[in-house]
Design a protein around this motif. Structure first.
Motif, PDB file in Angstrom:
ATOM      1  N   GLU A 134       4.558   2.817 -13.603  1.00 33.94           N
ATOM      2  CA  GLU A 134       3.761   3.380 -12.520  1.00 33.94           C
ATOM      3  C   GLU A 134       2.322   2.905 -12.601  1.00 33.94           C
ATOM      4  O   GLU A 134       1.688   2.618 -11.581  1.00 33.94           O
ATOM      5  CB  GLU A 134       3.821   4.909 -12.594  1.00 33.94           C
ATOM      6  CG  GLU A 134       3.264   5.601 -11.367  1.00 33.94           C
ATOM      7  CD  GLU A 134       3.494   7.099 -11.387  1.00 33.94           C
ATOM      8  OE1 GLU A 134       3.028   7.769 -10.452  1.00 33.94           O
ATOM      9  OE2 GLU A 134       4.148   7.591 -12.334  1.00 33.94           O
ATOM     10  N   ALA A 188       2.250  -0.665 -11.323  1.00 34.55           N
ATOM     11  CA  ALA A 188       2.391  -0.696  -9.865  1.00 34.55           C
ATOM     12  C   ALA A 188       1.103  -0.247  -9.182  1.00 34.55           C
ATOM     13  O   ALA A 188       0.672  -0.837  -8.179  1.00 34.55           O
ATOM     14  CB  ALA A 188       3.555   0.201  -9.447  1.00 34.55           C
ATOM     15  N   THR A 189       0.470   0.791  -9.728  1.00 31.35           N
ATOM     16  CA  THR A 189      -0.777   1.287  -9.149  1.00 31.35           C
ATOM     17  C   THR A 189      -1.872   0.246  -9.257  1.00 31.35           C
ATOM     18  O   THR A 189      -2.617  -0.012  -8.300  1.00 31.35           O
ATOM     19  CB  THR A 189      -1.216   2.584  -9.848  1.00 31.35           C
ATOM     20  OG1 THR A 189      -0.211   3.579  -9.667  1.00 31.35           O
ATOM     21  CG2 THR A 189      -2.527   3.092  -9.281  1.00 31.35           C
ATOM     22  N   ALA A 196      -1.545  -3.010  -9.606  1.00 29.93           N
ATOM     23  CA  ALA A 196      -1.248  -4.144  -8.733  1.00 29.93           C
ATOM     24  C   ALA A 196      -1.619  -3.827  -7.281  1.00 29.93           C
ATOM     25  O   ALA A 196      -2.192  -4.660  -6.566  1.00 29.93           O
ATOM     26  CB  ALA A 196       0.235  -4.501  -8.838  1.00 29.93           C
ATOM     27  N   HIS A 197      -1.306  -2.593  -6.862  1.00 27.48           N
ATOM     28  CA  HIS A 197      -1.622  -2.193  -5.484  1.00 27.48           C
ATOM     29  C   HIS A 197      -3.131  -2.134  -5.268  1.00 27.48           C
ATOM     30  O   HIS A 197      -3.646  -2.611  -4.251  1.00 27.48           O
ATOM     31  CB  HIS A 197      -0.993  -0.829  -5.199  1.00 27.48           C
ATOM     32  CG  HIS A 197      -1.370  -0.274  -3.853  1.00 27.48           C
ATOM     33  ND1 HIS A 197      -0.816  -0.739  -2.680  1.00 27.48           N
ATOM     34  CD2 HIS A 197      -2.270   0.695  -3.510  1.00 27.48           C
ATOM     35  CE1 HIS A 197      -1.349  -0.082  -1.662  1.00 27.48           C
ATOM     36  NE2 HIS A 197      -2.222   0.792  -2.132  1.00 27.48           N
ATOM     37  N   GLU A 198      -3.847  -1.543  -6.236  1.00 36.96           N
ATOM     38  CA  GLU A 198      -5.287  -1.389  -6.093  1.00 36.96           C
ATOM     39  C   GLU A 198      -6.020  -2.720  -6.183  1.00 36.96           C
ATOM     40  O   GLU A 198      -7.087  -2.886  -5.587  1.00 36.96           O
ATOM     41  CB  GLU A 198      -5.817  -0.427  -7.162  1.00 36.96           C
ATOM     42  CG  GLU A 198      -5.349   1.002  -7.003  1.00 36.96           C
ATOM     43  CD  GLU A 198      -5.885   1.658  -5.743  1.00 36.96           C
ATOM     44  OE1 GLU A 198      -7.008   1.295  -5.321  1.00 36.96           O
ATOM     45  OE2 GLU A 198      -5.194   2.513  -5.164  1.00 36.96           O
ATOM     46  N   ARG A 214      -4.703  -5.695  -5.246  1.00 43.14           N
ATOM     47  CA  ARG A 214      -4.309  -6.633  -4.188  1.00 43.14           C
ATOM     48  C   ARG A 214      -5.315  -6.638  -3.031  1.00 43.14           C
ATOM     49  O   ARG A 214      -5.733  -7.702  -2.549  1.00 43.14           O
ATOM     50  CB  ARG A 214      -2.926  -6.269  -3.663  1.00 43.14           C
ATOM     51  CG  ARG A 214      -2.430  -7.248  -2.582  1.00 43.14           C
ATOM     52  CD  ARG A 214      -1.083  -6.839  -2.035  1.00 43.14           C
ATOM     53  NE  ARG A 214      -0.067  -6.891  -3.072  1.00 43.14           N
ATOM     54  CZ  ARG A 214       0.684  -5.854  -3.436  1.00 43.14           C
ATOM     55  NH1 ARG A 214       0.493  -4.681  -2.869  1.00 43.14           N
ATOM     56  NH2 ARG A 214       1.595  -5.980  -4.361  1.00 43.14           N
ATOM     57  N   SER A 215      -5.713  -5.452  -2.589  1.00 46.12           N
ATOM     58  CA  SER A 215      -6.590  -5.376  -1.413  1.00 46.12           C
ATOM     59  C   SER A 215      -7.958  -6.011  -1.647  1.00 46.12           C
ATOM     60  O   SER A 215      -8.367  -6.896  -0.872  1.00 46.12           O
ATOM     61  CB  SER A 215      -6.734  -3.910  -0.982  1.00 46.12           C
ATOM     62  OG  SER A 215      -7.633  -3.799   0.104  1.00 46.12           O
ATOM     63  N   THR A 263      -7.597   5.694  -7.538  1.00 54.10           N
ATOM     64  CA  THR A 263      -6.400   5.371  -8.316  1.00 54.10           C
ATOM     65  C   THR A 263      -5.694   6.606  -8.848  1.00 54.10           C
ATOM     66  O   THR A 263      -4.576   6.514  -9.333  1.00 54.10           O
ATOM     67  CB  THR A 263      -6.793   4.488  -9.517  1.00 54.10           C
ATOM     68  OG1 THR A 263      -7.731   5.211 -10.329  1.00 54.10           O
ATOM     69  CG2 THR A 263      -7.420   3.186  -9.041  1.00 54.10           C
TER      70      THR A 263
END
Length: 383
Positions: free
Chosen positions: A156, A159-160, A162-164, A166-167, A340
């Motif tokens: 988790e 994943a968090t 990577a998501h944070e 990416r933008s 986050t």
């Protein structure tokens, strides 16, 4: 001797209290301490020099779903039939009573019980002399639930992150590529706007990396504190001024300082991090007036020492009762998205590293109320 090759002998009910005693005398280590194997949180299985089970504690019976009476006196490979993840029988493969005499055991690994249930198994080979024959095989068993929770938490976190990431990285890449390719086509104002966006997104990435480093240090107990005198009211005033400069109305903040405050020795950067996170949360997720109260308070766990308590409350909807227990866990977010979800976890880690406490409750105005207390922590040479 290979486990499983010995002929079974009648089961008996003798249970060894532990496997750390003197193999030559049959001593049992934990006997002298008055500790029963059933008091151990992990499964304990002990086989004697002939490869037969002489100890099978309650945790082992629960983990393997095998009654103690069915295991005692049986060959180890029959009482504890294990396979590796490729389906190979574990005890003939490792041959604890044979092979190299320098072996001391097996590191923890995932093995399978009959039916495919996975458990964590480690083993220790006890010898009378360093290269002598094995006199005891001590096996530790643990369920995989805790490791699976840790693995899910790590997944988790990845994943968090990577998501944070990416933008902002997409934004940085896009604007820099555009500027490099078409620099002459943009006005100075357009260039400035794009560079300011790149700078803001780079700052966002930097903050996220700093959070990850903080989490790593907190989880490993390596969070370093550089203690020096800290002026809490001045730190609070500095953060409020920063929020006002960022566009918040000055009348949104109310500070109540009750003194005199005891001298506080803490890490000023870490205290700033705690204050900044709590104030930003109150502004972002709360409503109405944000009240900051600073007052002396008994130091956590010390009857003869004072500390400093800081309370930050707002007048928003507050935190639902059912979420109170999860506020300081990783990835918890309030009703509004953003961030986050790591900030309050880090805040708790920093406060506890200072031997302090932090709590959350409903404030007088109905919103969330966070209160942390830090002990004075005066250096020993100044007491």
């Amino acid at each position: 001797m290979t486990v499983g090759m010995s002929s079974p002998r009648p089961a008996h009910t003798t249970t060894v209290r532990a496997a750390g005693g003197d193999p030559a005398t049959g001593g049992t280590g934990l006997d002298d301490l008055g500790i029963d194997p059933d008091d151990l949180p992990d499964g304990l299985v002990v086989a004697d020099e002939t490869g037969h089970v002489i100890c099978f504690n309650a945790a082992a019976a629960r983990i393997t779903d095998t009654p103690r009476e069915a295991a005692l006196g049986r060959p180890l490979d029959a009482a504890l039939p294990l396979e590796d993840l490729k389906g190979k029988r574990w005890w003939p493969l490792t041959d604890p009573y044979g092979g190299l005499a320098i072996r001391t055991g097996q590191p923890e690994r995932n093995l399978l019980l009959p039916g495919g249930r996975e458990i964590l198994v480690s083993a220790r080979y006890v010898r009378r002399t360093p290269a002598g024959p094995v006199r005891r095989v001590v096996v530790s068993l643990r369920g995989t639930e805790a490791r699976r929770r840790t693995e899910r938490s790590h997944a988790e976190l990845i994943a968090t992150v990577a998501h944070e990431l990416r933008s902002p990285l997409t934004s940085v890449k896009g604007f820099t590529a555009t500027l490099l390719a078409k620099w002459e086509r943009f006005t100075d104002d357009q260039k400035r706007l794009m560079l300011e966006t790149v700078d803001a997104d780079a700052g966002r990435v930097t903050r996220l990396i700093a959070e990850l480093l903080d989490i790593s240090r907190i989880d490993s107990g390596r969070l370093e504190l550089r203690r020096q005198p800290v002026d809490i009211p001045a730190a609070v005033a500095r953060h409020i001024q920063g929020l006002i400069t960022g566009g918040q109305p000055p009348d949104r903040f109310r500070v109540r300082a009750k003194g005199p405050l005891p001298g506080l020795w803490a890490d000023p950067d870490k205290v700033d991090q705690v204050l900044g996170n709590l104030l930003e949360n109150a502004v972002r997720h709360g409503e109405g007036t944000v009240t900051i109260e600073i007052a002396p308070a008994p130091a956590p766990g010390a009857d003869d020492e004072t500390g400093t308590a800081v309370t930050v409350s707002d007048e928003g909807p507050g935190i639902p009762e059912e979420s109170m227990s999860r506020v300081f866990t990783r990835f918890w977010r309030g009703s509004k998205r953003g961030g986050t979800g790591l900030g309050l976890y880090i805040v708790k880690g920093i406060v506890e590293a200072h031997s302090g406490t932090i709590t959350v409750d409903r404030g007088p105005g109905g919103g969330a109320e966070f209160r942390f207390v830090l002990p004075v922590s005066l250096p020993a040479h100044m007491k």
